[in-house]
Design a protein around this motif. Structure first.
Motif, short mmCIF file in Angstrom:
data_model
loop_
_atom_site.label_atom_id
_atom_site.label_comp_id
_atom_site.label_asym_id
_atom_site.label_seq_id
_atom_site.Cartn_x
_atom_site.Cartn_y
_atom_site.Cartn_z
N UNK A 73 10.91 1.62 25.71
CA UNK A 73 11.59 0.32 25.61
C UNK A 73 12.68 0.35 24.56
N UNK A 74 12.41 1.00 23.41
CA UNK A 74 13.43 1.12 22.39
C UNK A 74 14.64 1.90 22.87
N UNK A 75 14.39 2.97 23.63
CA UNK A 75 15.49 3.77 24.19
C UNK A 75 16.34 2.93 25.14
N UNK A 76 15.67 2.14 26.00
CA UNK A 76 16.39 1.28 26.94
C UNK A 76 17.23 0.24 26.20
N UNK A 77 16.67 -0.33 25.16
CA UNK A 77 17.41 -1.33 24.39
C UNK A 77 18.65 -0.74 23.73
N UNK A 78 18.54 0.50 23.26
CA UNK A 78 19.69 1.15 22.60
C UNK A 78 20.81 1.41 23.60
N UNK A 79 20.47 1.98 24.76
CA UNK A 79 21.52 2.32 25.73
C UNK A 79 22.13 1.06 26.34
N UNK A 80 21.34 -0.03 26.41
CA UNK A 80 21.89 -1.27 26.95
C UNK A 80 22.70 -2.05 25.92
N UNK A 81 22.52 -1.72 24.65
CA UNK A 81 23.29 -2.42 23.61
C UNK A 81 24.72 -1.90 23.49
N UNK A 82 25.02 -0.77 24.10
CA UNK A 82 26.37 -0.21 24.04
C UNK A 82 27.15 -0.68 25.26
N UNK A 83 28.16 -1.47 25.04
CA UNK A 83 28.94 -2.04 26.13
C UNK A 83 30.19 -1.24 26.46
N UNK A 84 30.76 -1.53 27.60
CA UNK A 84 32.00 -0.88 28.01
C UNK A 84 33.14 -1.24 27.06
#
Length: 469
Positions: free
Chosen positions: A278-289
């Motif tokens: 879950x932490x990994x998913x949150x990190x990759x989703x926090x980086x926007x285009x």
């Protein structure tokens, strides 16, 4: 001999040994019997040792993760102290870090098998460059001349050609090592020079660009990612898979009479795994285009951009998904198949493995062919990420791949190694390189640090094996 000495030595006069209690205790949780020395040893090891024993967490893995966390914190706080802001522990840097780790991590999983069988492969960087050049020329010159520029299957044929080239080169190395009786160090050292030269001659030193747009998606970037929704979906599937694996593993242990972990340990391991996912998913989703790409995307799709802008998450990059898939496949191959058992049997004792009926020579060919195929997959990631194939692609990657495997716990003496350890080792090596770039270290200092870390890893492995004896 005197009578007294004879009387003392008679069996009838010897003190009879006291009967010992059976060193077996009943394991209620699994229905199996096991030595009674286990609980005693756990009591003497203290609470930390009891915890590690109950959860079955690998201490070397724990040490690698601890070192990785210290590196991340050190680079981040050093940036805050020197520049006023920490740039390491940001979603942008961590996302890029995972993408940069992908190609090295893919090759490191194959290097584990090579080193486990007491060999070495110094040519992986050159093989990567050769495979990338084959794929680049296939997309930019060879196939367009045959079928034209508009054919949609160009990138698929190019990838197949690159993987085939890597497999053939690796098989050739394995054949020379196994049947030609040439040391792997010499064969792959020659391959390091030969295949780099072949790649140069194929394109006469030119950079092959641009590549197929669909092929470029495999290198990551805003369009080479799966977005927020599918990243969360993948994370949920991963958590369910962790729960199923723990449940199935516990049932298998009960079925065959092996000791099981306590229920609280199973819950802890499962919860820890899900938290990491879950932490990994949150990190990759926090980086926007980036904003420019968002505006281009909105214009092409007819979307009106509000004043505050639109946030579009990258999610998991495709290279990271490739690395995860390769890691799962290689883990299954090494732990659940006859091929994997043969690999570790050869690494433990090649002569005994051959006497047991294992075709050690043919196994060596297959291992090096697999290594070449993985170099081809890494070439897909690297060339797609650059949108070009250059003669210098993969230079010095052999150093990082070998260091990743060794740091990850693969013993140069053979017989010991894990796939997940090599991937973590690749992440650690890439973290060092990225952190030094962010800080502003010279390339010479970076090489010194990487070389020092490699020597330190081998030294620690030597100490660990001595204590394990």
């Amino acid at each position: 001999m005197s009578d007294s000495s004879y009387e003392e030595g008679r069996p009838s006069e010897r003190a009879a040994p006291q009967p010992k209690e059976p060193a077996i205790t009943e394991e209620r949780s699994s229905g199996a019997a096991r030595p009674n020395a286990g609980p005693i040893a756990r009591e003497k090891s203290g609470p930390v040792g009891n915890f590690l024993h109950a959860t079955e967490i690998d201490q070397r893995l724990l040490g690698m993760v601890g070192a990785l966390v210290l590196i991340w914190l050190g680079f981040h706080f050093y940036g805050e102290f020197a520049n006023g802001f920490g740039a390491f522990l940001t979603s942008r840097n961590l996302w890029n870090l995972t993408v940069q780790t992908a190609s090295i991590g893919v090759m490191a999983t194959g290097m584990v098998l090579v080193i486990v069988t007491r060999h070495i492969d110094l040519s992986v960087g050159s093989m990567l460059g050769l495979c990338a050049m084959v794929m680049g020329l296939m997309q930019a010159r060879w196939l367009p001349e045959l079928v034209g520029l508009g054919w949609g299957g160009t990138w698929i044929v190019a990838i197949m050609a690159g993987l085939l080239a890597g497999a053939l080169v690796g098989a050739l190395h394995g054949f020379l090592i196994a049947y030609g009786q040439i040391p792997s160090f010499i064969v792959t050292l020659g391959g390091l020079l030969v295949w780099r030269g072949v790649a140069y001659l194929m394109a006469r030193g030119e950079t092959i660009s641009p590549l197929d747009p669909t092929f470029n998606l495999l290198g990551g970037g805003p369009y080479g990612s799966i977005g927020s929704f599918w990243s969360w979906a993948l994370g949920i599937v991963a958590c369910l898979a962790i729960g199923w694996a723990l449940y199935n593993g516990r049932n298998q242990r009960k079925r065959f009479g092996f000791p099981t972990r306590p229920v609280w340990a199973e819950i802890f391991v499962g919860a820890l795994g899900c938290l990491l996912v879950i932490g990994f998913v949150m990190i990759v989703n926090a980086y926007g285009w980036p904003r420019g790409i968002v505006r281009q995307y909105a214009a092409s799709e007819g979307i009106e951009v509000p004043e505050g802008g639109i946030f579009i998450s990258h999610g998991f990059a495709i290279p990271v998904l490739i690395l995860i898939a390769v890691g799962l496949f290689m883990t299954f191959l090494t732990t659940r198949t006859r091929f994997g058992r043969y690999v570790f049997a050869i690494g433990g004792n090649p002569e005994a493995a051959e006497l047991a009926g294992i075709n050690v020579r043919f196994m060596t060919v297959k291992i090096f062919a697999l290594m070449g195929t993985l170099a081809g997959i890494a070439a897909v990631i690297s060339s797609a990420r650059l949108n070009s194939a250059t003669n210098s692609l993969g230079t010095l990657d052999e150093l990082y791949v070998i260091a990743s495997a060794v740091i990850g716990g693969t013993s140069l003496a053979g017989g010991i190694g894990t796939i997940y350890g090599a991937i973590i080792g690749a992440l650690l090596m890439q973290s060092l390189q990225t952190g030094m770039v962010l800080i502003g270290f010279d390339s010479a200092v970076q090489q010194i640090v990487v070389g020092g870390v490699l020597v330190l890893a081998v030294f620690l492995d030597t100490i660990y094996r001595r204590r394990a004896k």
